[in-house]
Motif scaffolding. Structure first.
Motif, PDB file in Angstrom:
ATOM      1  N   ARG A 109       0.825  -1.214   0.000  1.00 57.56           N
ATOM      2  CA  ARG A 109       0.000   0.000   0.000  1.00 57.56           C
ATOM      3  C   ARG A 109       0.856   1.260   0.000  1.00 57.56           C
ATOM      4  N   VAL A 110       1.971   1.243   0.759  1.00 57.81           N
ATOM      5  CA  VAL A 110       2.802   2.450   0.856  1.00 57.81           C
ATOM      6  C   VAL A 110       3.964   2.429  -0.125  1.00 57.81           C
ATOM      7  N   GLY A 111       4.068   1.369  -0.931  1.00 55.45           N
ATOM      8  CA  GLY A 111       5.070   1.346  -1.985  1.00 55.45           C
ATOM      9  C   GLY A 111       6.472   0.985  -1.569  1.00 55.45           C
ATOM     10  N   ILE A 112       6.617   0.115  -0.552  1.00 49.73           N
ATOM     11  CA  ILE A 112       7.946  -0.326  -0.131  1.00 49.73           C
ATOM     12  C   ILE A 112       8.010  -1.850  -0.170  1.00 49.73           C
ATOM     13  N   GLY A 113       9.231  -2.388  -0.040  1.00 42.31           N
ATOM     14  CA  GLY A 113       9.410  -3.831  -0.013  1.00 42.31           C
ATOM     15  C   GLY A 113       9.263  -4.381   1.395  1.00 42.31           C
ATOM     16  N   GLN A 114       9.129  -5.700   1.495  1.00 43.12           N
ATOM     17  CA  GLN A 114       8.934  -6.350   2.788  1.00 43.12           C
ATOM     18  C   GLN A 114       9.667  -7.683   2.828  1.00 43.12           C
ATOM     19  N   ILE A 115      10.515  -7.850   3.844  1.00 42.09           N
ATOM     20  CA  ILE A 115      11.103  -9.146   4.169  1.00 42.09           C
ATOM     21  C   ILE A 115      10.200  -9.801   5.204  1.00 42.09           C
ATOM     22  N   ILE A 116       9.892 -11.079   5.042  1.00 41.35           N
ATOM     23  CA  ILE A 116       9.058 -11.770   6.003  1.00 41.35           C
ATOM     24  C   ILE A 116       9.810 -12.949   6.594  1.00 41.35           C
ATOM     25  N   GLN A 117       9.323 -13.416   7.737  1.00 41.50           N
ATOM     26  CA  GLN A 117       9.859 -14.630   8.347  1.00 41.50           C
ATOM     27  C   GLN A 117       8.721 -15.633   8.455  1.00 41.50           C
ATOM     28  N   ASP A 118       8.942 -16.807   7.905  1.00 39.41           N
ATOM     29  CA  ASP A 118       7.936 -17.863   7.933  1.00 39.41           C
ATOM     30  C   ASP A 118       8.572 -19.069   8.613  1.00 39.41           C
ATOM     31  N   GLY A 119       8.033 -19.431   9.775  1.00 35.82           N
ATOM     32  CA  GLY A 119       8.625 -20.518  10.548  1.00 35.82           C
ATOM     33  C   GLY A 119       8.692 -21.827   9.792  1.00 35.82           C
ATOM     34  N   GLU A 120       7.672 -22.117   8.994  1.00 35.69           N
ATOM     35  CA  GLU A 120       7.673 -23.363   8.220  1.00 35.69           C
ATOM     36  C   GLU A 120       8.789 -23.367   7.188  1.00 35.69           C
ATOM     37  N   VAL A 121       8.994 -22.239   6.523  1.00 36.19           N
ATOM     38  CA  VAL A 121      10.047 -22.149   5.508  1.00 36.19           C
ATOM     39  C   VAL A 121      11.418 -22.313   6.147  1.00 36.19           C
ATOM     40  N   THR A 122      11.647 -21.595   7.245  1.00 40.19           N
ATOM     41  CA  THR A 122      12.945 -21.682   7.921  1.00 40.19           C
ATOM     42  C   THR A 122      13.238 -23.102   8.353  1.00 40.19           C
ATOM     43  N   ASN A 123      12.291 -23.733   9.025  1.00 40.84           N
ATOM     44  CA  ASN A 123      12.512 -25.099   9.511  1.00 40.84           C
ATOM     45  C   ASN A 123      12.716 -26.079   8.367  1.00 40.84           C
ATOM     46  N   TYR A 124      11.926 -25.938   7.320  1.00 38.86           N
ATOM     47  CA  TYR A 124      12.034 -26.863   6.185  1.00 38.86           C
ATOM     48  C   TYR A 124      13.397 -26.736   5.510  1.00 38.86           C
ATOM     49  N   LEU A 125      13.785 -25.521   5.197  1.00 39.92           N
ATOM     50  CA  LEU A 125      15.035 -25.320   4.460  1.00 39.92           C
ATOM     51  C   LEU A 125      16.261 -25.710   5.279  1.00 39.92           C
ATOM     52  N   LEU A 126      16.277 -25.328   6.546  1.00 38.63           N
ATOM     53  CA  LEU A 126      17.480 -25.564   7.341  1.00 38.63           C
ATOM     54  C   LEU A 126      17.603 -27.003   7.813  1.00 38.63           C
ATOM     55  N   ASN A 127      16.569 -27.810   7.631  1.00 37.03           N
ATOM     56  CA  ASN A 127      16.656 -29.233   7.979  1.00 37.03           C
ATOM     57  C   ASN A 127      16.983 -30.114   6.785  1.00 37.03           C
ATOM     58  N   TYR A 173      23.056 -24.138   5.500  1.00 44.21           N
ATOM     59  CA  TYR A 173      22.632 -23.116   4.545  1.00 44.21           C
ATOM     60  C   TYR A 173      22.913 -23.529   3.099  1.00 44.21           C
ATOM     61  N   GLU A 174      23.945 -24.325   2.886  1.00 49.11           N
ATOM     62  CA  GLU A 174      24.355 -24.632   1.519  1.00 49.11           C
ATOM     63  C   GLU A 174      23.228 -25.302   0.728  1.00 49.11           C
ATOM     64  N   ALA A 175      22.654 -26.358   1.304  1.00 45.28           N
ATOM     65  CA  ALA A 175      21.553 -27.055   0.620  1.00 45.28           C
ATOM     66  C   ALA A 175      20.321 -26.165   0.545  1.00 45.28           C
ATOM     67  N   ALA A 176      20.064 -25.424   1.611  1.00 49.85           N
ATOM     68  CA  ALA A 176      18.895 -24.546   1.649  1.00 49.85           C
ATOM     69  C   ALA A 176      18.973 -23.475   0.566  1.00 49.85           C
ATOM     70  N   ILE A 177      20.154 -22.897   0.392  1.00 49.79           N
ATOM     71  CA  ILE A 177      20.328 -21.831  -0.599  1.00 49.79           C
ATOM     72  C   ILE A 177      20.204 -22.385  -2.012  1.00 49.79           C
ATOM     73  N   ALA A 178      20.701 -23.600  -2.230  1.00 56.11           N
ATOM     74  CA  ALA A 178      20.593 -24.216  -3.561  1.00 56.11           C
ATOM     75  C   ALA A 178      19.122 -24.374  -3.945  1.00 56.11           C
ATOM     76  N   VAL A 179      18.294 -24.798  -3.009  1.00 58.78           N
ATOM     77  CA  VAL A 179      16.860 -24.936  -3.261  1.00 58.78           C
ATOM     78  C   VAL A 179      16.231 -23.562  -3.443  1.00 58.78           C
ATOM     79  N   PHE A 180      16.574 -22.645  -2.549  1.00 59.22           N
ATOM     80  CA  PHE A 180      15.987 -21.306  -2.571  1.00 59.22           C
ATOM     81  C   PHE A 180      16.292 -20.577  -3.880  1.00 59.22           C
ATOM     82  N   ASN A 181      17.544 -20.621  -4.303  1.00 60.45           N
ATOM     83  CA  ASN A 181      17.944 -19.892  -5.511  1.00 60.45           C
ATOM     84  C   ASN A 181      17.254 -20.413  -6.767  1.00 60.45           C
TER      85      ASN A 181
END
Length: 282
Positions: A109-127, A173-181
């Motif tokens: 609405r105000v025209g800016i970007g947003q970083i979010i934190q999602d517990g499911e995403v963090t747990n899934y990727l880092l495991n 992080y290595e495996a998580a970043i490969a999936v994320f990217n």
């Protein structure tokens, strides 16, 4: 100028240079009364964002023990945009989908970007690293599907993953970043590193130089982000400056350049926790 620099210090330095140039007017830098001052916009150049100006942390859903109303939440985002912040962070402990969608809508609405934190995403990727038999393609599809509600917003910039991790976390992080990217190539996998005054135990049993170099080697990200809180008070309450600020800045800048990364950092602008202050003089 790198393509994507999130460094409040650089923004401040550029402002100082602009004021220094104004000092050539011949009357102490003050323009004539009939001359309109044009303030530079350091966040834009030919329509492309040059400085991503964010904050830590974002707007919480509860302030002062009271839940923020929709009106109050909206008012906070109005203030963010008016202050020049163009990339909001998630609230400190806010991980729910409900909060994330609310924040993304207000940021849009105000025209800016947003970083979010999602517990499911963090747990899934880092495991993922703990499961050597995980299916990379299935993980990519899972992340795409889970992110669909967020991708509906232009304001969605990416996910907050970790703040000040030990080097022992880098392998996950290595495996998580490969999936994320692969799943979200234009989004941010956000990790913020320790400053150089962290203890050896906090860093994971290595020197600070080894810590940041290992991060750059293991983590295929377009940036290196760290924090440094320079303004402090001693046990007597007297203000002082940490003396390795410029050394830390130089080390990370050099490493970022050597690895073709952008450098992001934080400037402390408000008092928080014990001993960290905003003002130098009392």
């Amino acid at each position: 100028m790198t393509k994507f620099t999130k460094i409040l210090v650089s923004a401040l330095c550029c402002t100082a240079l602009a004021f220094g140039a104004a000092g050539c007017t011949g009357n102490g830098g003050v323009p004539p009364a009939n001359e309109q001052v044009q303030r530079p916009d350091w966040s834009q150049e030919e329509g492309k964002v040059q400085f991503q100006i964010g904050m830590w942390a974002g707007i919480p859903s509860v302030m002062g023990g009271n839940e923020l109303t929709d009106e109050g939440f909206s008012a906070m985002y109005d203030l963010l945009a008016a202050s020049g912040i163009n990339m909001a962070q998630n609230g400190l402990t806010e991980m729910s989908r409900e909060y994330n969608l609310r924040a993304l809508a207000e940021a849009e609405r105000v025209g800016i970007g947003q970083i979010i934190q999602d517990g499911e995403v963090t747990n899934y990727l880092l495991n993922l690293a703990d499961n050597p038999d995980y299916d990379h393609d299935a993980a990519v599809e899972w992340l795409k599907e889970h992110s669909e509600p967020y991708l509906a917003f232009d304001s969605f910039r990416g996910y907050f993953i970790a703040d000040e991790p030990s080097r022992t976390a880098f392998d996950s992080y290595e495996a998580a970043i490969a999936v994320f990217n692969e799943a979200l190539p234009d989004k941010i996998f956000y990790v913020n590193l320790f400053p150089d005054y962290a203890t050896t135990a906090q860093l994971g049993g290595v020197t600070y130089v080894d810590y940041i170099e290992e991060f750059a080697e293991v983590c295929d990200l377009p940036y290196i982000s760290y924090d440094y809180y320079i303004l402090r008070r001693d046990d007597r309450g007297d203000p002082y400056l940490r003396d390795t600020y410029l050394l830390n800045l130089d080390r990370v800048v050099r490493l970022a350049k050597e690895n073709g990364r952008d450098m992001w950092t934080f400037g402390c602008t408000v008092g928080h926790y014990g001993g960290t202050i905003r003002e130098i003089d009392r």
